[in-house]
Design a protein around this motif. Structure first.
Motif, short mmCIF file in Angstrom:
data_model
loop_
_atom_site.label_atom_id
_atom_site.label_comp_id
_atom_site.label_asym_id
_atom_site.label_seq_id
_atom_site.Cartn_x
_atom_site.Cartn_y
_atom_site.Cartn_z
N THR A 140 15.53 -2.63 -0.03
CA THR A 140 16.41 -2.73 0.01
C THR A 140 16.73 -4.26 0.13
O THR A 140 17.72 -4.99 0.65
N SER A 142 14.96 -7.04 -0.08
CA SER A 142 13.60 -8.53 0.00
C SER A 142 13.05 -8.03 -1.32
O SER A 142 13.52 -7.27 -2.39
N LYS A 159 6.88 -12.69 0.18
CA LYS A 159 8.05 -11.73 0.81
C LYS A 159 9.72 -12.50 1.06
O LYS A 159 8.98 -13.45 2.19
N ARG A 209 -1.13 -11.66 1.92
CA ARG A 209 -2.64 -11.76 0.84
C ARG A 209 -1.88 -10.88 -0.35
O ARG A 209 -1.17 -9.75 0.44
N MET A 211 -1.90 -8.17 -3.18
CA MET A 211 -2.19 -6.97 -2.60
C MET A 211 -2.47 -5.95 -4.22
O MET A 211 -0.79 -6.08 -5.01
N ASP A 214 -0.56 -0.36 -5.12
CA ASP A 214 0.49 0.45 -3.84
C ASP A 214 0.13 1.60 -4.35
O ASP A 214 0.19 1.77 -5.48
N ALA A 258 4.55 3.69 -1.47
CA ALA A 258 5.18 1.72 -2.00
C ALA A 258 4.60 0.71 -0.66
O ALA A 258 4.43 0.26 -0.99
N ASN A 259 4.95 1.62 0.64
CA ASN A 259 4.39 0.79 1.23
C ASN A 259 2.80 0.77 1.94
O ASN A 259 2.34 0.38 3.32
N ASP A 272 5.15 -3.77 4.99
CA ASP A 272 6.48 -3.46 5.12
C ASP A 272 7.16 -2.81 6.25
O ASP A 272 7.04 -1.57 6.95
N LYS A 436 2.15 -0.72 -9.36
CA LYS A 436 2.58 -0.47 -8.49
C LYS A 436 4.08 0.65 -8.98
O LYS A 436 3.98 0.76 -10.24
N ARG A 497 17.13 5.96 0.88
CA ARG A 497 16.12 5.11 1.84
C ARG A 497 16.35 5.33 3.06
O ARG A 497 17.76 5.67 2.97
N LYS A 499 16.68 2.43 4.74
CA LYS A 499 17.08 0.86 5.25
C LYS A 499 18.42 0.71 6.07
O LYS A 499 18.88 -0.40 6.33
N LYS A 502 18.78 -1.53 8.87
CA LYS A 502 17.35 -2.88 8.75
C LYS A 502 18.53 -3.71 8.28
O LYS A 502 19.11 -4.56 9.31
#
Ligand SMILES: Nc1ncnc2c1ncn2[C@@H]1O[C@H](COP(=O)(O)OP(=O)(O)OP(=O)(O)O)[C@@H](O)[C@H]1O
Length: 582
Positions: A140, A142, A159, A209, A211, A214, A258-259, A272, A436, A497, A499, A502
């Protein structure tokens, strides 16, 4: 008046009278510095905040401005020596000398002001010490890039979070995420490894790191079907990570596939923490209920409860457990009311006792007068093919009453994990090609493009045969069909969502700092915010496995606008004389 609270998950201690309670969330012993913690204590007339800064405590009164809590300093220092420098109560209260030291070390002063304690022990990294490989995710607010760290040679994830010093809300959220990330230290929680600042792009880069997968991407992959041992392995790691967060007084509030990031060794890490917050289960604390992506949102949040606890994360974990076993999201609601209806159909309608127990803000009093028919709980019937251990864990995680949900610690001790077949080791999990949620989106977009091309091609071929029935050649029809199935399976709404709390509007920056395929160093002068068109994605709605993305009718909107939230908070605040923290 009752309230819906999950079981305690944090080690907190309370001292003082009802109106002067301070909260202490124990410091992580491995954390070299004392991270500042802000906990709101609701009193009958107002809320107060106790902020811990190192060994200092500062009590501040709260004012609500634009729907967000801002703080005004009031001196109250009972124990210990007086503070050496006057802190900025709006931020994490780093003493002035700390800010000075950090600025001298190269940190921007605004960052030191908002989360100075979290920078302790770190030196700022420069953007040109990383080499971009590709963009690997977007959220949302980033973008996430795969990059090579030129100092260590490691592949890491950056990120990118745009910042704006004139937007205190953004700064607050950014600071909260960083402070929380530095508080946590567990193999199943993503570790913040550093920060990169770029003045040119007005962005902060969080270093993690890298990854490889997901969980949303793995679940969406048609070739992957998890065995029970593998599901146990993922769930064990998820619950262990959650147990650590809750023990550290952190609610994640956005658990979804996804997180949940997975590395190439099968290790799962919760990522996240943009919606995460500090909490103290031993105290009443009001928080926004506009959290958690819709499909994974607990019923109490949908009902409007603002005093909640670890149960919201455990509900989401229950949804993930069923998703891993069933191979698809189990309650893909389109709107809040649709989500509730799906929950009732699977888990049964709430009982009278439930409604008596929960405390709703006055603005949500209508919630329980819903006209829906009464549904019986059908969980065990719908998932009769699950093993008894899985079913029984699912049954408790998806309990409508959060007080009946297990804690992460209890869930880890359940039969599901102690009976055969036992969880496999992360290293025994199959090696998957990179998957992902974003890959699922790209795949859906590719299929759409192919289908459109096939359609055009088919029309072109049909043209000479005027008058022929307008039938689509079978293989092409299938392509179109598959594309439509893919789209409709997941197209729902960005509103799902969570966010909104946020960063107010999801940012419209569809451009990159640097071009895809660029493999040179990131020269800060080249890192421009909104630096040009980027057509990696179509702006058409995509399917995703972690929650709806596409817009839906305004009347169906589930995520309130910033104004709605502000209005709601003001009304709730007026009605109760209480304040809600985000
Ligand atoms: N450390 C990492 N390694 C690899 N990929 C990552 C990493 N962190 C994040 N990603 C990818 O980037 C995506 C977006 O990251 P993240 O969820 O942290 O951002 P966000 O803006 O908060 O997203 P959202 O709004 O979807 O919650 C993730 O779904 C994941 O696929």
């Amino acid at each position: 008046m009752g309230c819906v609270l999950g079981r305690p998950g944090s080690a907190g201690s309370v001292s003082g009278s009802r109106h002067e309670v301070s909260t202490r969330i124990e410091s992580n012993p491995q954390e070299p510095n004392n991270v500042s913690v802000t906990i709101t204590e609701i009193t009958e007339s107002s809320s107060v905040v106790v902020e811990e800064v190192g060994n200092h405590e500062v009590i501040v009164d709260q004012e609500e401005e634009n729907g967000f809590v801002v703080t005004e300093a009031k001196d109250r220092k009972s124990k210990g020596e007086r503070k050496r420098s006057k802190p900025d109560p709006r931020q994490s209260n780093p003493p002035k000398n700390l800010i000075g030291e950090q600025v001298a070390a190269g940190w921007p002063s605004w960052l030191s002001e908002v989360c100075g304690e979290a920078l302790s022990g770190w030196l700022p990294r420069k953007a040109d010490s990383f080499e971009k490989i590709e963009m690997i995710g977007s959220g949302t607010y980033s973008y996430v890039y795969k990059v090579k760290d030129l100092l260590t040679g490691n592949i890491v994830a950056l990120k990118k979070v745009p910042w704006n010093v004139n937007d205190p809300e953004k700064m607050r959220f950014m600071a909260r995420e960083i402070l929380i990330l530095r508080r946590l230290d567990h193999p199943n929680v993503i570790k913040l490894e550093g920060l990169v600042t770029s003045r040119m792009s007005s962005s902060l880069y969080l270093v993690f790191r890298y990854m490889h997968h997901d969980l949303a991407g793995l679940v969406a992959s048609p070739d992957i079907k998890f065995t029970e041992q593998q599901v146990k392995c993922y769930m064990k790691q998820l619950l262990s990570g959650l147990e650590h967060c809750h023990n550290q007084g952190v609610l994640h509030r956005d658990i979804k596939g996804a997180n949940l990031l997975i590395d190439d060794g099968g290790v799962l890490k919760i990522g996240d923490f943009g919606l995460a917050t500090f909490f103290d289960a031993s105290k009443r604390q009001q928080m926004t209920n506009v959290v958690v992506t819709l499909w994974y949102r607990a019923p109490e949040l949908l009902h409007g409860v603002v005093e909640y606890s670890v149960g919201v994360d455990l509900w989401s974990a229950g949804c993930i457990l069923a998703e891993l076993l069933a191979g698809r999201p189990i309650m893909p609601g389109l709107t809040e009311s649709d989500q509730l209806q799906r929950i009732y159909k699977l888990c049964g309608s709430p009982s009278e006792e439930y409604w008596k127990k929960i405390t709703l803000p006055s603005t949500h009093k209508h919630s329980h007068q819903n006209p829906l028919p009464q549904f019986k709980r059908k969980l065990r019937e719908v998932y009769k093919d699950f093993s008894p251990g899985a079913l029984s864990l699912l049954d408790t995680l998806l309990a409508l009453d959060p007080a009946e949900r297990q804690t992460a610690t209890e869930a880890l001790m359940s039969d599901f994990f102690t009976t055969e077949p036992l969880a496999c080791q992360p290293s025994d999990l199959p090696k998957y090609p990179p998957t992902k949620e974003i890959d699922a989106q790209r795949e859906a977009s590719r299929k759409q493009r192919e289908a459109r091309k096939a359609q055009r091609e088919s029309r072109r071929r049909m043209r000479p045969r005027e008058g022929a029935p307008r039938a689509m050649p079978a293989p092409e029809a299938n392509v179109e069909n598959q594309s439509n199935i893919d789209r409709t399976r997941l197209i729902t709404s960005e509103n799902a969502r969570s966010k909104s709390e946020k960063f107010p509007p999801p940012h419209q920056d569809w451009s990159l700092d640097f071009q895809v395929g660029y493999s040179g160093r990131l020269d800060p002068s080249e890192i421009l915010y909104s630096s040009g068109p980027f057509t990696y994605y179509s702006k058409e709605p995509f399917q995703t496995w972690s929650g709806p993305l596409a817009p839906i009718e305004a009347s169906e909107s589930t995520t309130p606008t910033r104004n709605d939230i502000n209005k709601e908070r003001r009304m709730a605040s007026k009605a109760k004389g209480k304040r809600i923290v985000v």
